[in-house]
Design a protein around this motif. Structure first.
Motif, mmCIF file in Angstrom:
data_model
loop_
_atom_site.group_PDB
_atom_site.id
_atom_site.type_symbol
_atom_site.label_atom_id
_atom_site.label_comp_id
_atom_site.label_asym_id
_atom_site.label_seq_id
_atom_site.Cartn_x
_atom_site.Cartn_y
_atom_site.Cartn_z
ATOM 1 N N MET A 97 4.095 -3.555 20.953
ATOM 2 C CA MET A 97 3.506 -4.673 21.682
ATOM 3 C C MET A 97 4.422 -5.135 22.811
ATOM 4 O O MET A 97 3.952 -5.680 23.820
ATOM 5 C CB MET A 97 3.226 -5.835 20.724
ATOM 6 N N ASP A 98 5.708 -4.942 22.666
ATOM 7 C CA ASP A 98 6.696 -5.426 23.635
ATOM 8 C C ASP A 98 7.146 -4.343 24.609
ATOM 9 O O ASP A 98 8.006 -4.591 25.453
ATOM 10 C CB ASP A 98 7.912 -5.976 22.880
ATOM 11 N N LEU A 99 6.586 -3.141 24.493
ATOM 12 C CA LEU A 99 7.040 -2.016 25.313
ATOM 13 C C LEU A 99 6.598 -2.217 26.766
ATOM 14 O O LEU A 99 5.415 -2.441 27.028
ATOM 15 C CB LEU A 99 6.481 -0.709 24.756
ATOM 16 N N PRO A 100 7.507 -2.100 27.724
ATOM 17 C CA PRO A 100 7.171 -2.420 29.122
ATOM 18 C C PRO A 100 6.501 -1.264 29.864
ATOM 19 O O PRO A 100 6.968 -0.835 30.919
ATOM 20 C CB PRO A 100 8.546 -2.751 29.723
ATOM 21 N N MET A 101 5.400 -0.790 29.320
ATOM 22 C CA MET A 101 4.654 0.304 29.951
ATOM 23 C C MET A 101 3.313 0.456 29.242
ATOM 24 O O MET A 101 3.177 0.061 28.078
ATOM 25 C CB MET A 101 5.428 1.623 29.865
ATOM 26 N N PRO A 102 2.313 1.022 29.895
ATOM 27 C CA PRO A 102 1.051 1.327 29.210
ATOM 28 C C PRO A 102 1.264 2.372 28.120
ATOM 29 O O PRO A 102 2.125 3.250 28.241
ATOM 30 C CB PRO A 102 0.158 1.873 30.342
ATOM 31 N N THR A 103 0.464 2.280 27.063
ATOM 32 C CA THR A 103 0.609 3.186 25.927
ATOM 33 C C THR A 103 -0.737 3.794 25.544
ATOM 34 O O THR A 103 -1.768 3.118 25.589
ATOM 35 C CB THR A 103 1.202 2.443 24.715
ATOM 36 N N VAL A 104 -0.696 5.057 25.149
ATOM 37 C CA VAL A 104 -1.899 5.803 24.768
ATOM 38 C C VAL A 104 -1.616 6.511 23.446
ATOM 39 O O VAL A 104 -0.620 7.226 23.319
ATOM 40 C CB VAL A 104 -2.276 6.847 25.833
ATOM 41 N N ALA A 105 -2.490 6.330 22.459
ATOM 42 C CA ALA A 105 -2.410 7.086 21.210
ATOM 43 C C ALA A 105 -3.365 8.265 21.300
ATOM 44 O O ALA A 105 -4.571 8.077 21.483
ATOM 45 C CB ALA A 105 -2.764 6.213 20.018
ATOM 46 N N ALA A 106 -2.825 9.472 21.198
ATOM 47 C CA ALA A 106 -3.623 10.692 21.206
ATOM 48 C C ALA A 106 -3.809 11.130 19.754
ATOM 49 O O ALA A 106 -2.961 11.818 19.181
ATOM 50 C CB ALA A 106 -2.931 11.785 22.021
ATOM 51 N N VAL A 107 -4.911 10.711 19.164
ATOM 52 C CA VAL A 107 -5.141 10.893 17.723
ATOM 53 C C VAL A 107 -5.942 12.174 17.521
ATOM 54 O O VAL A 107 -7.163 12.186 17.645
ATOM 55 C CB VAL A 107 -5.874 9.667 17.145
ATOM 56 N N ASN A 108 -5.241 13.251 17.189
ATOM 57 C CA ASN A 108 -5.914 14.544 17.068
ATOM 58 C C ASN A 108 -6.132 14.961 15.620
ATOM 59 O O ASN A 108 -6.365 16.129 15.345
ATOM 60 C CB ASN A 108 -5.127 15.618 17.827
ATOM 61 N N GLN A 193 -8.235 19.138 24.368
ATOM 62 C CA GLN A 193 -8.916 18.169 25.226
ATOM 63 C C GLN A 193 -8.367 16.764 25.029
ATOM 64 O O GLN A 193 -8.257 15.994 25.990
ATOM 65 C CB GLN A 193 -10.423 18.204 24.960
ATOM 66 N N VAL A 194 -8.026 16.418 23.800
ATOM 67 C CA VAL A 194 -7.405 15.118 23.541
ATOM 68 C C VAL A 194 -6.075 15.017 24.277
ATOM 69 O O VAL A 194 -5.770 14.000 24.919
ATOM 70 C CB VAL A 194 -7.211 14.888 22.029
ATOM 71 N N ALA A 195 -5.269 16.072 24.198
ATOM 72 C CA ALA A 195 -3.966 16.067 24.869
ATOM 73 C C ALA A 195 -4.127 15.957 26.379
ATOM 74 O O ALA A 195 -3.417 15.185 27.042
ATOM 75 C CB ALA A 195 -3.192 17.337 24.505
ATOM 76 N N GLU A 196 -5.058 16.726 26.938
ATOM 77 C CA GLU A 196 -5.276 16.699 28.386
ATOM 78 C C GLU A 196 -5.775 15.329 28.845
ATOM 79 O O GLU A 196 -5.301 14.787 29.849
ATOM 80 C CB GLU A 196 -6.278 17.786 28.780
ATOM 81 N N ALA A 197 -6.733 14.765 28.116
ATOM 82 C CA ALA A 197 -7.284 13.467 28.497
ATOM 83 C C ALA A 197 -6.236 12.367 28.376
ATOM 84 O O ALA A 197 -6.170 11.455 29.219
ATOM 85 C CB ALA A 197 -8.501 13.139 27.632
ATOM 86 N N SER A 198 -5.407 12.438 27.342
ATOM 87 C CA SER A 198 -4.369 11.427 27.148
ATOM 88 C C SER A 198 -3.332 11.498 28.263
ATOM 89 O O SER A 198 -2.908 10.458 28.793
ATOM 90 C CB SER A 198 -3.699 11.624 25.782
ATOM 91 N N MET A 199 -2.926 12.705 28.624
ATOM 92 C CA MET A 199 -1.955 12.853 29.705
ATOM 93 C C MET A 199 -2.564 12.417 31.036
ATOM 94 O O MET A 199 -1.898 11.763 31.849
ATOM 95 C CB MET A 199 -1.475 14.297 29.783
ATOM 96 N N ARG A 200 -3.817 12.745 31.243
ATOM 97 C CA ARG A 200 -4.485 12.341 32.489
ATOM 98 C C ARG A 200 -4.536 10.818 32.604
ATOM 99 O O ARG A 200 -4.226 10.252 33.663
ATOM 100 C CB ARG A 200 -5.889 12.934 32.521
ATOM 101 N N LEU A 201 -4.901 10.151 31.511
ATOM 102 C CA LEU A 201 -4.965 8.696 31.516
ATOM 103 C C LEU A 201 -3.578 8.100 31.704
ATOM 104 O O LEU A 201 -3.397 7.157 32.494
ATOM 105 C CB LEU A 201 -5.591 8.196 30.217
ATOM 106 N N ALA A 202 -2.594 8.632 30.986
ATOM 107 C CA ALA A 202 -1.232 8.103 31.097
ATOM 108 C C ALA A 202 -0.702 8.237 32.521
ATOM 109 O O ALA A 202 -0.060 7.318 33.047
ATOM 110 C CB ALA A 202 -0.307 8.820 30.116
#
Length: 243
Positions: A97-108, A193-202
């Motif tokens: 919650m305190d991390l100074p950056m956007p975060t994405v969980a890639a749940v595969n 596809q999950v990995a690609e989409a997560s990296m693209r969003l990040a």
């Protein structure tokens, strides 16, 4: 356990195990490893950083290491070990919650109990449509929710019906239903596809070059009850050089 790598501006925290069927359970060594990785990402953060948390194989994470708790040899010892894991994991959610950056969980894969809690601690969750479920097992196995788990679900799951189905019905939720319930941002048909989409969003989020401290404070301001339970302070931050 976990590893932390950096791909351009994107940190990738990978939950690791001995095989593709490893459940990535959170015992004391794994919790310490995750905390260290998050601290390292925070220390190295710059405007434009982002974090992805992922894993490989059948499981994202199946939650706390209950086998370690039961290996204490007595009911009292098992409960003490479970309590230790619950309290040791609290700083993980606080650090996310305190991390100074956007975060994405890639749940595969499967994300259950503390594993789902970790995923929902991120700003965005992307999961597989074809395999894996989201599942809060506590009512099935006879455990009450830690206070910060409950606060996280109140903060992150907007529908009372969805919270009921996840927490009081112990529903095992697949990708399309998770998307309809608002638990995830998107669902895809394969791990790749999950990995690609997560990296693209990040990368898209990192490309905005937001001030991380401001981003973290706005995130916390959206979840005041959760931050109160976690002991996180909220403060005003101004990074605009003209103000």
């Amino acid at each position: 356990m976990c590893t932390l790598e950096k791909h351009g501006d994107v940190f990738v925290l990978t939950l690791t195990g001995s095989s593709d069927v490893d459940e990535h359970r959170f015992g004391p060594p794994a919790i310490d490893s995750i905390l260290s990785a998050i601290a390292k990402a925070k220390a190295e953060a710059t405007p434009g950083s982002a974090l992805i948390t992922t894993s490989h194989g059948k499981f994202f994470s199946n939650g706390f290491d209950l086998a370690w708790a039961q290996a204490a040899g007595s009911r009292t010892g098992a409960r003490e070990r479970l309590h230790y894991m619950v309290e040791s994991f609290r700083p993980v959610v606080a650090a996310m919650m305190d991390l100074p950056m956007p975060t994405v969980a890639a749940v595969n894969g499967h994300a259950a109990a503390a594993g789902l809690t970790l995923a929902l601690s991120h700003d965005y969750v992307i999961m597989r449509r074809d395999k894996g479920v989201l599942y809060m097992s506590e009512v099935d196995i006879g455990l009450t929710l830690p206070d910060y788990f409950a606060a996280l679900f109140r903060a992150k799951v907007g529908s009372a019906t969805a919270r009921r189905d996840v927490l009081l019905r112990a529903k095992k939720i697949k990708g399309e239903e998770a998307l309809r319930m608002g638990l995830v941002e998107a669902a895809y048909d394969s791990e790749e596809q999950v990995a690609e989409a997560s990296m693209r969003l990040a990368k898209q989020l990192a490309g905005r070059k937001w001030a991380g401290e401001v981003y973290a404070e706005i995130r916390k301001s959206l979840c005041p009850d959760l931050c109160g339970v976690l002991g996180l302070d909220m403060r005003a931050v101004v990074s605009n050089s003209k103000l």
